[in-house]
Design a protein around this motif. Sequence first.
Motif, PDB file in Angstrom:
ATOM      1  N   LYS A   2     -12.168 -40.337 -40.486  1.00 31.73           N
ATOM      2  CA  LYS A   2     -11.252 -41.497 -39.931  1.00 31.73           C
ATOM      3  C   LYS A   2      -9.960 -41.669 -40.436  1.00 31.73           C
ATOM      4  O   LYS A   2      -9.054 -42.040 -39.591  1.00 31.73           O
ATOM      5  N   HIS A   3      -9.494 -41.223 -41.523  1.00 30.15           N
ATOM      6  CA  HIS A   3      -8.393 -41.218 -41.896  1.00 30.15           C
ATOM      7  C   HIS A   3      -7.383 -40.279 -41.066  1.00 30.15           C
ATOM      8  O   HIS A   3      -6.180 -40.836 -40.788  1.00 30.15           O
ATOM      9  N   ARG A   4      -7.670 -39.093 -40.772  1.00 31.17           N
ATOM     10  CA  ARG A   4      -6.833 -38.421 -39.876  1.00 31.17           C
ATOM     11  C   ARG A   4      -6.785 -38.928 -38.514  1.00 31.17           C
ATOM     12  O   ARG A   4      -5.597 -39.091 -37.855  1.00 31.17           O
ATOM     13  N   PHE A   5      -7.776 -39.566 -37.862  1.00 34.81           N
ATOM     14  CA  PHE A   5      -7.915 -40.108 -36.698  1.00 34.81           C
ATOM     15  C   PHE A   5      -7.092 -41.383 -36.405  1.00 34.81           C
ATOM     16  O   PHE A   5      -6.217 -41.441 -35.796  1.00 34.81           O
ATOM     17  N   VAL A   6      -6.917 -42.218 -37.424  1.00 39.27           N
ATOM     18  CA  VAL A   6      -6.177 -43.320 -37.928  1.00 39.27           C
ATOM     19  C   VAL A   6      -4.771 -42.950 -37.987  1.00 39.27           C
ATOM     20  O   VAL A   6      -3.682 -43.869 -37.390  1.00 39.27           O
ATOM     21  N   ARG A   7      -4.430 -41.879 -38.702  1.00 41.99           N
ATOM     22  CA  ARG A   7      -2.984 -41.743 -39.006  1.00 41.99           C
ATOM     23  C   ARG A   7      -2.247 -41.036 -37.894  1.00 41.99           C
ATOM     24  O   ARG A   7      -1.171 -40.978 -37.589  1.00 41.99           O
ATOM     25  N   THR A   8      -3.206 -39.993 -37.072  1.00 47.59           N
ATOM     26  CA  THR A   8      -2.572 -39.112 -36.012  1.00 47.59           C
ATOM     27  C   THR A   8      -3.029 -39.277 -34.696  1.00 47.59           C
ATOM     28  O   THR A   8      -2.561 -38.844 -33.683  1.00 47.59           O
ATOM     29  N   GLY A   9      -4.250 -40.080 -34.665  1.00 46.26           N
ATOM     30  CA  GLY A   9      -4.864 -40.160 -33.197  1.00 46.26           C
ATOM     31  C   GLY A   9      -5.499 -38.784 -32.654  1.00 46.26           C
ATOM     32  O   GLY A   9      -6.033 -39.117 -31.571  1.00 46.26           O
ATOM     33  N   ARG A  10      -5.912 -38.135 -33.491  1.00 39.96           N
ATOM     34  CA  ARG A  10      -6.293 -36.832 -33.357  1.00 39.96           C
ATOM     35  C   ARG A  10      -7.709 -36.789 -34.042  1.00 39.96           C
ATOM     36  O   ARG A  10      -7.593 -36.999 -35.244  1.00 39.96           O
ATOM     37  N   VAL A  11      -8.887 -36.152 -33.375  1.00 44.61           N
ATOM     38  CA  VAL A  11     -10.064 -36.174 -34.139  1.00 44.61           C
ATOM     39  C   VAL A  11      -9.984 -34.584 -34.813  1.00 44.61           C
ATOM     40  O   VAL A  11      -9.803 -33.519 -33.836  1.00 44.61           O
ATOM     41  N   PRO A  12     -10.135 -34.559 -36.038  1.00 39.28           N
ATOM     42  CA  PRO A  12     -10.152 -33.234 -36.594  1.00 39.28           C
ATOM     43  C   PRO A  12     -11.349 -32.288 -36.319  1.00 39.28           C
ATOM     44  O   PRO A  12     -12.522 -32.906 -35.902  1.00 39.28           O
ATOM     45  N   ASP A  13     -11.177 -30.983 -36.077  1.00 37.48           N
ATOM     46  CA  ASP A  13     -12.587 -30.169 -35.574  1.00 37.48           C
ATOM     47  C   ASP A  13     -13.068 -29.495 -36.902  1.00 37.48           C
ATOM     48  O   ASP A  13     -12.619 -29.847 -38.104  1.00 37.48           O
ATOM     49  N   GLU A  14     -14.292 -28.855 -36.706  1.00 39.31           N
ATOM     50  CA  GLU A  14     -15.134 -28.522 -37.832  1.00 39.31           C
ATOM     51  C   GLU A  14     -13.992 -27.715 -38.781  1.00 39.31           C
ATOM     52  O   GLU A  14     -14.369 -27.756 -40.075  1.00 39.31           O
ATOM     53  N   ALA A  15     -13.567 -26.739 -38.486  1.00 44.95           N
ATOM     54  CA  ALA A  15     -12.513 -25.999 -39.151  1.00 44.95           C
ATOM     55  C   ALA A  15     -11.800 -26.739 -40.032  1.00 44.95           C
ATOM     56  O   ALA A  15     -11.547 -26.293 -41.254  1.00 44.95           O
ATOM     57  N   GLU A  16     -11.080 -27.613 -39.532  1.00 38.78           N
ATOM     58  CA  GLU A  16     -10.076 -28.607 -40.569  1.00 38.78           C
ATOM     59  C   GLU A  16     -10.605 -29.309 -41.482  1.00 38.78           C
ATOM     60  O   GLU A  16     -10.226 -29.390 -42.490  1.00 38.78           O
TER      61      GLU A  16
END
Length: 56
Positions: A2-16
């Motif tokens: 959620k934090h990554r998505f809110v900050r960047t608009g990008r959904v992190p993948d499993e590796a991240e």
Amino acid sequence: MKHRFVRTGRVPDEAELLTELPNIDQGELVEGMAEFRLILGNWPIAGSMSSCSYDA
């Protein structure tokens, strides 16, 4: 996620996520990713024609 998505608009993948949470239980990771996609549903992903929905 959620934090990554809110900050960047990008959904992190499993590796991240594994880089950020190296000791997470694999089942918990998969469950969390599915829950995240379920909550966001068709919310658009920045820079993409895709949404957060995941059909697998």
